[in-house]
Motif scaffolding. Structure first.
Motif, PDB file in Angstrom:
ATOM      1  N   VAL A 114       0.514  10.195  -3.071  1.00 34.08           N
ATOM      2  CA  VAL A 114      -0.112  11.213  -3.917  1.00 34.08           C
ATOM      3  C   VAL A 114      -1.550  10.820  -4.258  1.00 34.08           C
ATOM      4  O   VAL A 114      -2.463  11.657  -4.202  1.00 34.08           O
ATOM      5  N   LEU A 115      -1.760   9.558  -4.613  1.00 38.64           N
ATOM      6  CA  LEU A 115      -3.117   9.098  -4.909  1.00 38.64           C
ATOM      7  C   LEU A 115      -4.015   9.248  -3.684  1.00 38.64           C
ATOM      8  O   LEU A 115      -5.191   9.620  -3.807  1.00 38.64           O
ATOM      9  N   GLY A 116      -3.465   8.979  -2.505  1.00 41.54           N
ATOM     10  CA  GLY A 116      -4.233   9.177  -1.280  1.00 41.54           C
ATOM     11  C   GLY A 116      -4.607  10.633  -1.082  1.00 41.54           C
ATOM     12  O   GLY A 116      -5.744  10.949  -0.711  1.00 41.54           O
ATOM     13  N   CYS A 117      -3.670  11.532  -1.352  1.00 43.67           N
ATOM     14  CA  CYS A 117      -3.957  12.973  -1.254  1.00 43.67           C
ATOM     15  C   CYS A 117      -5.073  13.375  -2.213  1.00 43.67           C
ATOM     16  O   CYS A 117      -5.874  14.260  -1.919  1.00 43.67           O
ATOM     17  N   ALA A 118      -5.124  12.704  -3.366  1.00 46.07           N
ATOM     18  CA  ALA A 118      -6.127  13.009  -4.385  1.00 46.07           C
ATOM     19  C   ALA A 118      -7.464  12.328  -4.113  1.00 46.07           C
ATOM     20  O   ALA A 118      -8.412  12.488  -4.873  1.00 46.07           O
ATOM     21  N   LEU A 125      -3.980   2.521  -2.038  1.00 40.34           N
ATOM     22  CA  LEU A 125      -3.681   1.310  -1.269  1.00 40.34           C
ATOM     23  C   LEU A 125      -2.968   0.271  -2.131  1.00 40.34           C
ATOM     24  O   LEU A 125      -2.050  -0.408  -1.655  1.00 40.34           O
ATOM     25  N   ALA A 126      -3.360   0.158  -3.396  1.00 41.05           N
ATOM     26  CA  ALA A 126      -2.703  -0.802  -4.295  1.00 41.05           C
ATOM     27  C   ALA A 126      -1.233  -0.433  -4.504  1.00 41.05           C
ATOM     28  O   ALA A 126      -0.351  -1.291  -4.427  1.00 41.05           O
ATOM     29  N   ALA A 127      -0.961   0.846  -4.761  1.00 47.23           N
ATOM     30  CA  ALA A 127       0.424   1.284  -4.970  1.00 47.23           C
ATOM     31  C   ALA A 127       1.240   1.087  -3.687  1.00 47.23           C
ATOM     32  O   ALA A 127       2.399   0.648  -3.740  1.00 47.23           O
ATOM     33  N   LEU A 128       0.646   1.388  -2.544  1.00 47.05           N
ATOM     34  CA  LEU A 128       1.355   1.233  -1.275  1.00 47.05           C
ATOM     35  C   LEU A 128       1.584  -0.233  -0.927  1.00 47.05           C
ATOM     36  O   LEU A 128       2.640  -0.577  -0.386  1.00 47.05           O
ATOM     37  N   GLN A 129       0.635  -1.094  -1.276  1.00 48.09           N
ATOM     38  CA  GLN A 129       0.851  -2.534  -1.069  1.00 48.09           C
ATOM     39  C   GLN A 129       2.020  -3.018  -1.923  1.00 48.09           C
ATOM     40  O   GLN A 129       2.816  -3.843  -1.489  1.00 48.09           O
ATOM     41  N   ARG A 130       2.129  -2.480  -3.134  1.00 48.95           N
ATOM     42  CA  ARG A 130       3.271  -2.843  -3.989  1.00 48.95           C
ATOM     43  C   ARG A 130       4.578  -2.399  -3.333  1.00 48.95           C
ATOM     44  O   ARG A 130       5.556  -3.146  -3.311  1.00 48.95           O
TER      45      ARG A 130
END
Length: 180
Positions: A114-118, A125-130
């Motif tokens: 969602v953050l990427g879409c925004a 990237l930080a959320a996806l790395q988590r």
């Protein structure tokens, strides 16, 4: 001698169905999302909203609803007026899922998507790395990481997806976009 009779309260089929209804809606919503069809994504949104009516703190339903809303936004992204309201709703539910279950990799992967879409790439990237750290063998997390990233990071993620899910065409697409 008096004997005390014990009466067992038995549930009815209808009461069992009522108890299963929100869970069935969650299962059906997940299946509808995986179809990637606009009508099914809309149905999934309604299914997840139904679950949240019964269980407002169901992290999985927040994850599902966030994904459904993000997909709705993505379907309109190139329109003259993209559905920004769907993206806002997706962000709210993705964040709520992470708040409800901080150890859920899918919650973090959804937030990253969602953050990427925004357009919030660093946070995406930080959320996806988590998510990848929490569940390193899930190809979907690596795919989303590659989708949100660029350059060497995208290539690394695409290679990992190819390892976890050999032959997945979109992993090749991710890599190709770096070279084109």
């Amino acid at each position: 001698e008096e004997s005390a009779e014990r009466k067992v309260a038995r549930a009815t089929d209808e009461s069992l169905d009522a108890l299963m209804a929100p869970h069935r809606a969650w299962v059906e919503g997940r299946a509808a999302l995986e179809s990637l069809e606009a009508e099914q994504v809309s149905r999934a949104r309604r299914d997840f909203e139904q679950v949240l009516e019964a269980f407002p703190e169901h992290a999985g339903a927040h994850i599902g609803l966030a994904n459904a809303c993000a997909m709705r936004y993505e379907m309109t992204r190139t329109d003259a007026e993209p559905n920004r309201a769907a993206l806002t709703t997706a962000m709210q539910h993705a964040r709520e899922a992470c708040k409800l279950d901080q150890s859920a990799p899918e919650a973090w992967a959804t937030l990253g998507f969602v953050l990427g879409c925004a357009g919030e790439t660093a946070d995406a990237l930080a959320a996806l790395q988590r998510a990848v750290t929490l569940e390193p063998d899930n190809w979907r997390h690596h795919f989303r990481l590659g989708y949100a990233g660029w350059g060497e990071g995208r290539l690394r993620a695409a290679r990992r997806v190819q390892t976890l899910l050999p032959g997945f065409p979109l992993a090749h697409f991710l890599a190709a976009t770096v070279y084109v």
